[in-house]
Enzyme design. Structure first.
Site, PDB file in Angstrom:
ATOM      1  N   ARG A 234       0.926  -1.110  -0.144  1.00  0.00           N
ATOM      2  CA  ARG A 234       0.194  -0.034  -0.031  1.00  0.00           C
ATOM      3  C   ARG A 234       0.953   1.227   0.170  1.00  0.00           C
ATOM      4  O   ARG A 234       1.938   1.187   0.809  1.00  0.00           O
ATOM      5  CB  ARG A 234      -1.000  -0.048   1.227  1.00  0.00           C
ATOM      6  CG  ARG A 234      -1.889  -0.967   1.211  1.00  0.00           C
ATOM      7  CD  ARG A 234      -3.206  -0.354   0.179  1.00  0.00           C
ATOM      8  NE  ARG A 234      -4.262  -1.342  -0.091  1.00  0.00           N
ATOM      9  CZ  ARG A 234      -4.377  -2.532  -0.641  1.00  0.00           C
ATOM     10  NH1 ARG A 234      -3.341  -2.561  -1.596  1.00  0.00           N
ATOM     11  NH2 ARG A 234      -5.351  -3.172  -0.811  1.00  0.00           N
ATOM     12  N   ASP A 258       4.439  -0.247  -6.716  1.00  0.00           N
ATOM     13  CA  ASP A 258       3.313  -0.756  -7.471  1.00  0.00           C
ATOM     14  C   ASP A 258       2.053  -0.037  -6.948  1.00  0.00           C
ATOM     15  O   ASP A 258       0.995  -0.046  -7.338  1.00  0.00           O
ATOM     16  CB  ASP A 258       3.028  -2.096  -7.307  1.00  0.00           C
ATOM     17  CG  ASP A 258       1.677  -2.866  -8.304  1.00  0.00           C
ATOM     18  OD1 ASP A 258       1.662  -2.514  -9.572  1.00  0.00           O
ATOM     19  OD2 ASP A 258       0.582  -3.427  -7.960  1.00  0.00           O
ATOM     20  N   GLU A 263      -2.665   7.493  -5.338  1.00  0.00           N
ATOM     21  CA  GLU A 263      -2.866   6.685  -6.531  1.00  0.00           C
ATOM     22  C   GLU A 263      -4.164   6.759  -7.087  1.00  0.00           C
ATOM     23  O   GLU A 263      -4.353   6.739  -8.161  1.00  0.00           O
ATOM     24  CB  GLU A 263      -2.362   5.121  -6.474  1.00  0.00           C
ATOM     25  CG  GLU A 263      -3.202   4.563  -5.409  1.00  0.00           C
ATOM     26  CD  GLU A 263      -2.714   3.055  -5.381  1.00  0.00           C
ATOM     27  OE1 GLU A 263      -1.566   2.662  -5.366  1.00  0.00           O
ATOM     28  OE2 GLU A 263      -3.477   2.096  -5.330  1.00  0.00           O
ATOM     29  N   HIS A 294      -0.667  -0.211  -9.814  1.00  0.00           N
ATOM     30  CA  HIS A 294      -1.413  -1.385  -8.831  1.00  0.00           C
ATOM     31  C   HIS A 294      -1.796  -2.459  -9.738  1.00  0.00           C
ATOM     32  O   HIS A 294      -3.024  -2.813  -9.608  1.00  0.00           O
ATOM     33  CB  HIS A 294      -2.453  -0.615  -7.988  1.00  0.00           C
ATOM     34  CG  HIS A 294      -2.586  -1.138  -6.551  1.00  0.00           C
ATOM     35  ND1 HIS A 294      -2.944  -0.398  -5.570  1.00  0.00           N
ATOM     36  CD2 HIS A 294      -2.735  -2.491  -6.497  1.00  0.00           C
ATOM     37  CE1 HIS A 294      -2.938  -1.229  -4.498  1.00  0.00           C
ATOM     38  NE2 HIS A 294      -2.952  -2.551  -5.362  1.00  0.00           N
TER      39      HIS A 294
HETATM   40  P1  NAD Z   1      -1.477 -11.414   4.919  1.00  0.00           P
HETATM   41  O1  NAD Z   1      -2.390 -10.707   5.896  1.00  0.00           O
HETATM   42  O2  NAD Z   1      -1.410 -12.835   4.574  1.00  0.00           O
HETATM   43  O3  NAD Z   1       0.213 -11.072   5.573  1.00  0.00           O
HETATM   44  C1  NAD Z   1       0.515  -9.642   6.065  1.00  0.00           C
HETATM   45  C2  NAD Z   1       1.540  -9.811   7.089  1.00  0.00           C
HETATM   46  O4  NAD Z   1       1.793  -8.688   7.543  1.00  0.00           O
HETATM   47  C3  NAD Z   1       1.232 -10.819   8.161  1.00  0.00           C
HETATM   48  O5  NAD Z   1       2.024 -12.033   8.415  1.00  0.00           O
HETATM   49  C4  NAD Z   1       1.493  -9.792   9.378  1.00  0.00           C
HETATM   50  O6  NAD Z   1       1.607 -10.412  10.621  1.00  0.00           O
HETATM   51  C5  NAD Z   1       2.292  -8.635   8.819  1.00  0.00           C
HETATM   52  N1  NAD Z   1       2.517  -7.506   9.625  1.00  0.00           N
HETATM   53  C6  NAD Z   1       1.233  -6.826  10.206  1.00  0.00           C
HETATM   54  N2  NAD Z   1       1.578  -5.754  10.961  1.00  0.00           N
HETATM   55  C7  NAD Z   1       3.291  -5.669  10.601  1.00  0.00           C
HETATM   56  C8  NAD Z   1       4.231  -4.792  10.989  1.00  0.00           C
HETATM   57  N3  NAD Z   1       4.030  -3.815  11.758  1.00  0.00           N
HETATM   58  N4  NAD Z   1       5.513  -5.076  10.648  1.00  0.00           N
HETATM   59  C9  NAD Z   1       5.864  -6.087   9.896  1.00  0.00           C
HETATM   60  N5  NAD Z   1       4.754  -7.143   9.607  1.00  0.00           N
HETATM   61  C10 NAD Z   1       3.513  -6.765   9.838  1.00  0.00           C
HETATM   62  O7  NAD Z   1      -1.274 -10.359   3.823  1.00  0.00           O
HETATM   63  P2  NAD Z   1      -1.080 -10.563   2.196  1.00  0.00           P
HETATM   64  O8  NAD Z   1      -2.121 -11.454   1.232  1.00  0.00           O
HETATM   65  O9  NAD Z   1       0.411 -11.212   2.277  1.00  0.00           O
HETATM   66  O10 NAD Z   1      -1.027  -9.252   1.653  1.00  0.00           O
HETATM   67  C11 NAD Z   1      -0.289  -8.060   2.235  1.00  0.00           C
HETATM   68  C12 NAD Z   1      -0.541  -6.833   1.526  1.00  0.00           C
HETATM   69  O11 NAD Z   1      -0.300  -6.774   0.139  1.00  0.00           O
HETATM   70  C13 NAD Z   1      -2.069  -6.465   1.697  1.00  0.00           C
HETATM   71  O12 NAD Z   1      -2.457  -6.093   2.836  1.00  0.00           O
HETATM   72  C14 NAD Z   1      -2.249  -5.426   0.486  1.00  0.00           C
HETATM   73  O13 NAD Z   1      -2.314  -4.162   1.018  1.00  0.00           O
HETATM   74  C15 NAD Z   1      -1.273  -5.833  -0.505  1.00  0.00           C
HETATM   75  N6  NAD Z   1      -1.539  -6.296  -1.762  1.00  0.00           N
HETATM   76  C16 NAD Z   1      -1.467  -5.652  -2.900  1.00  0.00           C
HETATM   77  C17 NAD Z   1      -1.735  -6.115  -4.102  1.00  0.00           C
HETATM   78  C18 NAD Z   1      -1.116  -5.543  -5.409  1.00  0.00           C
HETATM   79  O14 NAD Z   1      -1.684  -5.678  -6.397  1.00  0.00           O
HETATM   80  N7  NAD Z   1      -0.199  -4.740  -5.393  1.00  0.00           N
HETATM   81  C19 NAD Z   1      -2.682  -7.274  -4.221  1.00  0.00           C
HETATM   82  C20 NAD Z   1      -2.934  -7.881  -2.881  1.00  0.00           C
HETATM   83  C21 NAD Z   1      -2.433  -7.539  -1.870  1.00  0.00           C
END
Ligand code: NAD
Length: 328
Positions: A234, A258, A263, A294
């Protein structure tokens, strides 16, 4: 069974049609997002699916209830634009698609890191000006000599760790959670150590109060001068002004983004260059920065999975079988 799918893009249609045929379900597809203006179209259908980008007000759930609809299958992770309690009050079960293809986002992050590591943007820039030279400023590092620091190792961070590990890099991670299944690919560490040791820093946390601007002036100062920052999560995880300053001062070597914090005003839209935010313009003009709108998720498998998961959930909830993706 009949389902109405709102917010269908042309690229999604073949996957929906193929699911419909396989499951013997009749599906009507319309391009507009579900809203109070078009919720009446559910009349005569058994189920509903939509994207969840437009905020939905209670009138929508009222209309769904009036026409006997019991569920709404959202085809994305975020349900922050839904009023989950209001939906529940009107007997509407909402499902989301929490995981559709972590590899899609992980692969895009690695692709951007490799592009920046090998200074492809710098060469492209030079060659566009008929300069075909290379010198000490464009010498690269090989990935297997790199330490990669992942901030967040959930579904996407975990998939990213496995790809970098397979390429021979040393992977370290900061995550308050712990996943024993990822131990073969990476070592857990604290944030400061990660910032100081990594050649590539890749962000994979959700946007939370604890992660907003996790990359800021102080954290950028701790990074190596050769470090590359990758943000596939994000935009608000990064203080953009601080990033621009660090890149201009050569405090870090590059960035692959990304997502950007502003955005929403231009990604996914046609805009004149003069209308796009100044931060974007500054970043876009740097050959050591790569920006995509994105689209890290945008692969055939991810689209197919998100369609199929949402529609399977719609069907199962209609049939009273439940779903593990219920969010209200
Ligand atoms: P997920 O919930 O599986 O994993 C998120 C991880 O972040 C968890 O392991 C959590 O413990 C960790 N976390 C939380 N707070 C933290 C902190 N302060 N420091 C370090 N780690 C911390 O989520 P995911 O499916 O892996 O997705 C992650 C992010 O990717 C989503 O929240 C979304 O914002 C983003 N995303 C982007 C796209 C894209 O097209 N660019 C697509 C899907 C998701």
């Amino acid at each position: 069974m009949k389902i109405i799918c709102y917010a269908v893009l042309p690229v999604e249609k073949p996957y929906i049609s193929s699911w419909a045929e396989k499951n013997k379900v009749e599906i009507k597809m319309i391009p507009e997002e579900l809203s109070s203006n078009n919720a009446y179209l559910v009349k005569g259908f058994d189920g509903v699916s939509s994207e969840g980008i437009t905020p939905v007000d209670e009138k929508v759930y009222e209309t769904l209830e009036k026409h006997g609809i019991k569920q709404l299958a959202i085809r994305q992770v975020g349900v922050d634009n839904q009023d989950l309690q209001a939906a529940k009050n009107h007997g509407i079960t909402i499902t989301n698609v929490a995981v559709y293809s972590p590899r899609a986002i992980a692969e895009m992050g690695v692709t951007q890191a490799m592009y920046l590591l090998r200074k492809i943007g710098v060469y492209k820039n030079r060659m566009s000006q008929n300069d075909y030279t290379w010198d000490e400023s464009t010498i690269s590092t090989e990935i297997f000599n790199c330490t990669v620091g992942l901030i967040g190792a959930g579904h996407i961070g975990g998939a990213t760790a496995q790809i970098y590990h397979a390429l021979g890099a040393k992977v370290i991670t900061h995550d308050p959670g712990y996943d024993a299944s990822l131990e073969p690919y990476m070592d857990y560490t604290d944030l400061d150590t990660l910032l100081k040791k990594s050649d590539i820093i890749s962000l994979h946390t959700p946007l939370l109060e604890s992660t907003r601007n996790i990359i800021n002036y102080e954290s950028l100062k701790k990074m190596k001068h050769n470090a590359i920052l990758i943000n596939m999560a994000r935009g608000e995880l990064v203080d953009t002004k601080a990033l621009i300053k660090a890149l201009k001062n050569k405090e870090i070597a590059g960035a692959g983004l990304d997502t950007l914090s502003d955005e929403i005003t231009f990604f996914g839209k046609h805009k004149n260059y003069a209308q796009v935010p100044n931060d974007y313009q500054q970043l876009n003009e740097m050959p050591n920065v790569l920006i995509t709108p994105h689209i890290a998720f945008f692969t055939k498998l991810a689209i197919q999975n998100s369609m199929e998961i949402a529609l399977n959930d719609a069907k199962n909830v209609i049939l009273g079988k439940g779903s593990r993706n219920i969010v209200n």
